[in-house]
Design a protein around this motif. Structure first.
Motif, PDB file in Angstrom:
ATOM      1  N   GLY A  53      45.984  59.306  42.018  1.00  0.00           N
ATOM      2  CA  GLY A  53      44.763  60.097  41.972  1.00  0.00           C
ATOM      3  C   GLY A  53      44.228  60.224  40.560  1.00  0.00           C
ATOM      4  O   GLY A  53      44.143  59.235  39.824  1.00  0.00           O
ATOM      5  N   ASP A  54      43.913  61.452  40.168  1.00  0.00           N
ATOM      6  CA  ASP A  54      43.340  61.697  38.833  1.00  0.00           C
ATOM      7  C   ASP A  54      44.283  62.471  37.923  1.00  0.00           C
ATOM      8  O   ASP A  54      43.841  63.181  37.017  1.00  0.00           O
ATOM      9  N   ILE A  55      45.604  62.384  38.150  1.00  0.00           N
ATOM     10  CA  ILE A  55      46.519  63.169  37.326  1.00  0.00           C
ATOM     11  C   ILE A  55      46.377  62.787  35.859  1.00  0.00           C
ATOM     12  O   ILE A  55      46.041  61.656  35.512  1.00  0.00           O
ATOM     13  N   GLU A  56      46.654  63.777  35.008  1.00  0.00           N
ATOM     14  CA  GLU A  56      46.614  63.567  33.569  1.00  0.00           C
ATOM     15  C   GLU A  56      48.000  63.818  32.983  1.00  0.00           C
ATOM     16  O   GLU A  56      48.982  63.928  33.721  1.00  0.00           O
ATOM     17  N   ARG A  57      48.098  63.907  31.699  1.00  0.00           N
ATOM     18  CA  ARG A  57      49.409  63.921  31.047  1.00  0.00           C
ATOM     19  C   ARG A  57      50.275  65.098  31.481  1.00  0.00           C
ATOM     20  O   ARG A  57      51.496  64.972  31.587  1.00  0.00           O
ATOM     21  N   SER A  82      43.035  60.518  28.702  1.00  0.00           N
ATOM     22  CA  SER A  82      43.795  61.742  28.963  1.00  0.00           C
ATOM     23  C   SER A  82      44.954  61.489  29.922  1.00  0.00           C
ATOM     24  O   SER A  82      45.742  62.401  30.197  1.00  0.00           O
ATOM     25  N   SER A  83      45.054  60.283  30.463  1.00  0.00           N
ATOM     26  CA  SER A  83      46.138  59.899  31.373  1.00  0.00           C
ATOM     27  C   SER A  83      46.854  58.680  30.806  1.00  0.00           C
ATOM     28  O   SER A  83      46.512  58.175  29.731  1.00  0.00           O
ATOM     29  N   SER A  84      47.836  58.203  31.554  1.00  0.00           N
ATOM     30  CA  SER A  84      48.561  56.972  31.185  1.00  0.00           C
ATOM     31  C   SER A  84      49.151  57.072  29.782  1.00  0.00           C
ATOM     32  O   SER A  84      48.904  56.218  28.924  1.00  0.00           O
ATOM     33  N   TRP A 114      54.904  57.543  29.969  1.00  0.00           N
ATOM     34  CA  TRP A 114      54.739  57.431  31.423  1.00  0.00           C
ATOM     35  C   TRP A 114      54.528  55.981  31.841  1.00  0.00           C
ATOM     36  O   TRP A 114      55.088  55.525  32.834  1.00  0.00           O
ATOM     37  N   VAL A 115      53.740  55.250  31.094  1.00  0.00           N
ATOM     38  CA  VAL A 115      53.507  53.831  31.397  1.00  0.00           C
ATOM     39  C   VAL A 115      54.824  53.068  31.352  1.00  0.00           C
ATOM     40  O   VAL A 115      55.111  52.224  32.213  1.00  0.00           O
ATOM     41  N   ALA A 116      55.663  53.358  30.342  1.00  0.00           N
ATOM     42  CA  ALA A 116      56.957  52.682  30.241  1.00  0.00           C
ATOM     43  C   ALA A 116      57.854  53.036  31.420  1.00  0.00           C
ATOM     44  O   ALA A 116      58.624  52.194  31.903  1.00  0.00           O
ATOM     45  N   LYS A 117      57.746  54.265  31.925  1.00  0.00           N
ATOM     46  CA  LYS A 117      58.581  54.693  33.052  1.00  0.00           C
ATOM     47  C   LYS A 117      58.152  54.000  34.344  1.00  0.00           C
ATOM     48  O   LYS A 117      58.982  53.510  35.102  1.00  0.00           O
ATOM     49  N   VAL A 118      56.845  53.949  34.588  1.00  0.00           N
ATOM     50  CA  VAL A 118      56.360  53.303  35.812  1.00  0.00           C
ATOM     51  C   VAL A 118      56.465  51.785  35.700  1.00  0.00           C
ATOM     52  O   VAL A 118      56.759  51.091  36.672  1.00  0.00           O
ATOM     53  N   SER A 119      56.207  51.253  34.517  1.00  0.00           N
ATOM     54  CA  SER A 119      56.355  49.831  34.209  1.00  0.00           C
ATOM     55  C   SER A 119      55.796  48.927  35.304  1.00  0.00           C
ATOM     56  O   SER A 119      56.503  48.103  35.881  1.00  0.00           O
TER      57      SER A 119
END
Length: 732
Positions: free
Chosen positions: A625-629, A652-654, A658-663
């Motif tokens: 969705g539109d989640i942020e940090r 304001s997101s990504s 977090w990007v490294a965790k979702v990868s």
């Protein structure tokens, strides 16, 4: 000559599917080659010249360094459309005449589509000095959806925009304006006055959306839109009446009288086209009709196939971009189908009634495939409705409409005869309205046939033609071309599932598909005007994919760009189950053999979006969705094969952690082209590049679809893979 024209027409038609246009050096080189080959190999020469001619015209439309494209401009233009003075929102057509002291260059598009949010007293043909905020024609790019870029190119529309200021330079109005006003006044109280005005002079201002929907449901909208059928009818009626009148006179025995009849027919057809406003579609129909009359008059080319070939070649010489419009495909396809049906008519089809039924059956089959390809759906009622209404409109309604309108314009008011004839013409259109209303309330009014099913429908026709009248290698070649479509009918592996991130401008809508069932995550926006992306994009896509049941609708949060089409989705699929708000935490954990994992932060706004992770045996997709940090830190995430970037790729997101965790291996940014927030942000793009993810942006590549197999997965975008044609890959 025939070989040259055949090469010309075939290559022009193929331009709808070209991957790109020629560069200037390539164009010059190919032009030289075509000149050298045209005498010895006319088929090849015609084909090469067609490539050059089309590339030149298309390039002049899309590579306009000095045309009106984007920004605020002041220019002089002439109004080309009739205006409803009582409407609060106007969409108007204009022809640019000059920009500053410079006239618009001949090879650049001069037509603009402009809107203004106010009532105006403008009249057709008046000149104005306009200040307008312009932008390139834009569109969403999805399978089974309307392609606004292609439409704008086919209509010669260089830009669209909003009028900021308008100064009238000339009070002189076009000659159609008083005629339209007189006809409007005389027919405003008639039940079918809207259809009468549309048929008389292409004035469609009074036709509401419900009427159009009914006409489409019956397959009769072509009877109201002035086309080759109408101009051909006028030509034939003039020839018949003129020939009959000549035979009654002592001077009607020679060939000279027939030449005068042909000339009269050409004048009548041209006058009707001018009365209809000479739109691009009407111009095409006029060229085709006049070409046919001219070739008949010459007496040199009597075979119908040659007439059709020469008429198409002349039209594509004058308007090469006509191939991007459904009009020429429908009109030329209809004529070609009629010729083929008459050629292959079985012996038991005798007499005018059976011949008419035979032709209508064939036209319904062939043109339904063209309509499916262009408009995404067909109607089951086109056969019986057209069998009833085409002869009626041709022989009764159209002549009465034109006769009553001409009498109204040419005779003094108060005589009463024109009013009586207008009433009679209105009565003649009542069956059209009634048939359309009945068809709209019957099942099968909007049937979507997969292209492969359409190809399968042609197989028995091809086999019958081979048995009836052998055509040699041409038929076998056609059957071979149908083979890939038939192969696509084979059931796919049951372990596969698909996810489609649709292009809904600056919004989000995702369709998860398995078998013939679907789950929708978000709907895109909806607007006070009634427009919404469920009706415009999502529903046509669902129907085009052959999905029979939409089981779940997930609304991530309440922002309009995600939830604006919720009510429209419920109207489209009344049995759909809705998941929104706190329902996200009690939603089902399995769907069609896929694992569903739901999360929702207690935070408000964007951070309160319903997060869904869908997993199969080997792959997964994350829809945040539109989640942020703040929500990225609170919730638990695992690596995912595919990610729809949170908040459209906002900075304001990504976050980097977090990007490294979702990868993710692939990322789709649901962001509109040229959006004012400049999503996806370059820093976000760089973070995903760092983890090696392949990235798409829906506003640039259009719809992005993923197929998850065992163990492979595949990602395809609309403009790069699903429809990789030159007009879908323009960086407009």
């Amino acid at each position: 000559m025939n070989q040259f024209l055949l090469g010309w027409v075939m290559v022009m038609a193929s331009a709808l599917f070209w991957p790109r246009l020629l560069t200037h050096p390539e164009l010059i080189l190919l032009l030289l080659v075509s000149i050298l080959t045209v005498r010895r190999w006319p088929l090849v020469g015609g084909a090469l010249l067609a490539v050059c001619w089309f590339s030149f015209h298309a390039s002049s439309q899309v590579k306009q360094s000095d045309a009106l494209v984007e920004g605020v401009y002041t220019f002089e233009a002439r109004l080309l459309s009739l205006v409803d003075s009582e409407a609060l929102y106007q969409r108007t057509d204009w022809r640019v005449e000059s920009v500053g002291e410079q006239s618009q260059k001949f090879h650049l598009p001069k037509h603009l589509k402009l809107s203004i949010d106010s009532q105006v007293d403008w009249q057709l043909g008046q000149r104005f000095r306009l200040t307008a905020r312009l932008q390139r024609p834009s569109t969403t790019l999805n399978q089974y959806g309307f392609n606004g870029w292609r439409h704008a190119l086919s209509k010669g529309i260089g830009a669209k925009g909003q009028i900021i200021a308008a100064q009238r330079l000339s009070a002189e109005v076009g000659w159609r304006q008083p005629l339209a006003q007189q006809l409007l006044t005389a027919t405003s109280e008639l039940p079918q006055g809207d259809l009468l005005r549309a048929l008389a002079m292409a004035d469609r201002r009074g036709i509401d959306s419900e009427r159009w929907q009914q006409l489409r449901a019956a397959g009769l909208s072509h009877l109201i839109a002035i086309s080759g059928l109408h101009l051909g009818t006028i030509a034939m009626l003039t020839l018949v009446v003129g020939g009959w009148a000549c035979r009654l006179t002592p001077f009607g025995q020679g060939g000279r009288s027939w030449a005068w009849v042909l000339l009269l027919s050409a004048v009548a057809v041209s006058a009707y086209a001018a009365l209809a406003g000479l739109s691009i579609a009407t111009q095409r129909a006029l060229v085709m009709t006049l070409a046919g009359l001219a070739l008949v008059a010459s007496g040199r080319f009597s075979r119908p196939w040659e007439l059709l070939l020469r008429a198409c070649a002349l039209l594509l010489l004058w308007q090469p971009l006509a191939v991007l419009s459904p009009g020429i495909w429908l009109s030329a396809g209809a004529v070609a189908s009629i010729l083929l049906l008459l050629w292959a008519k079985p012996t038991w089809v005798q007499g005018p009634v059976l011949t008419l039924v035979w032709i209508q059956l064939g036209l319904t089959l062939t043109l339904s495939l063209v309509q499916q390809a262009w408009f995404g759906s067909v109607t089951l009622h086109g056969l019986w409705a057209n069998l009833l209404m085409v002869p009626w409109v041709t022989l009764v309604a159209l002549p009465l409409t034109l006769l009553s309108s001409l009498l109204l314009w040419l005779t003094p008011s108060g005589l009463g005869l024109s009013e009586w004839l207008l009433w009679l013409a209105d009565w003649s259109l009542w069956p059209v309205a009634k048939v359309a209303a009945v068809a709209a309330n019957l099942p099968g009014a909007q049937l979507v046939l997969p292209i492969a099913i359409g190809a399968l429908m042609l197989v028995p026709v091809a086999l019958w033609l081979i048995w009836r009248r052998p055509l040699g290698g041409a038929v076998w070649l056609g059957a071979a071309l149908l083979l890939p479509s038939l192969i696509s009918l084979l059931p796919e592996a049951p372990q596969r599932w698909r996810v489609h991130v649709l292009d809904v401008r600056q919004g989000l809508s995702v369709v998860v598909e398995r078998g013939a069932k679907a789950l929708i995550y978000d709907t895109g926006a909806g607007f006070p005007s009634g427009f919404n992306y469920v009706d415009a994009v999502v529903a046509p896509f669902i129907k085009g994919r052959g999905i029979t049941q939409v089981e779940w609708l997930v609304v991530s949060h309440g922002d309009n760009d995600h939830a604006g089409g919720k009510e429209a989705a419920i109207r489209q699929w009344p049995d759909i189950k809705l998941i929104e708000g706190q329902g996200c935490l009690s939603a089902p954990q399995r769907w069609q053999g896929l694992d569903l994992r739901w999360q929702k932060s207690p935070l408000k706004g964007n951070n309160g979006s319903c997060v869904l992770r869908i997993s199969g045996a080997h792959h997964s997709i994350l829809l945040p969705g539109d989640i942020e940090r703040a929500a990225e830190k609170q919730l638990q995430f695992e690596p995912a094969t595919v990610l729809v970037s949170p908040h459209h790729g906002s900075r304001s997101s990504s976050s980097g952690r977090w990007v490294a965790k979702v990868s993710p291996q692939a990322v789709v940014h649901p962001a509109g082209r040229g959006n004012r927030w400049q999503f996806p942000h370059p820093q976000v793009v760089a973070r995903y590049q760092k983890v090696g993810a392949k990235q798409w942006t829906t506003g640039q590549q259009g719809q992005v679809s993923f197929t998850f197999g065992q163990p492979q997965w595949q990602g395809q975008s609309y403009s790069e893979h699903l429809a990789p044609y030159w007009y879908n890959r323009l960086n407009w």
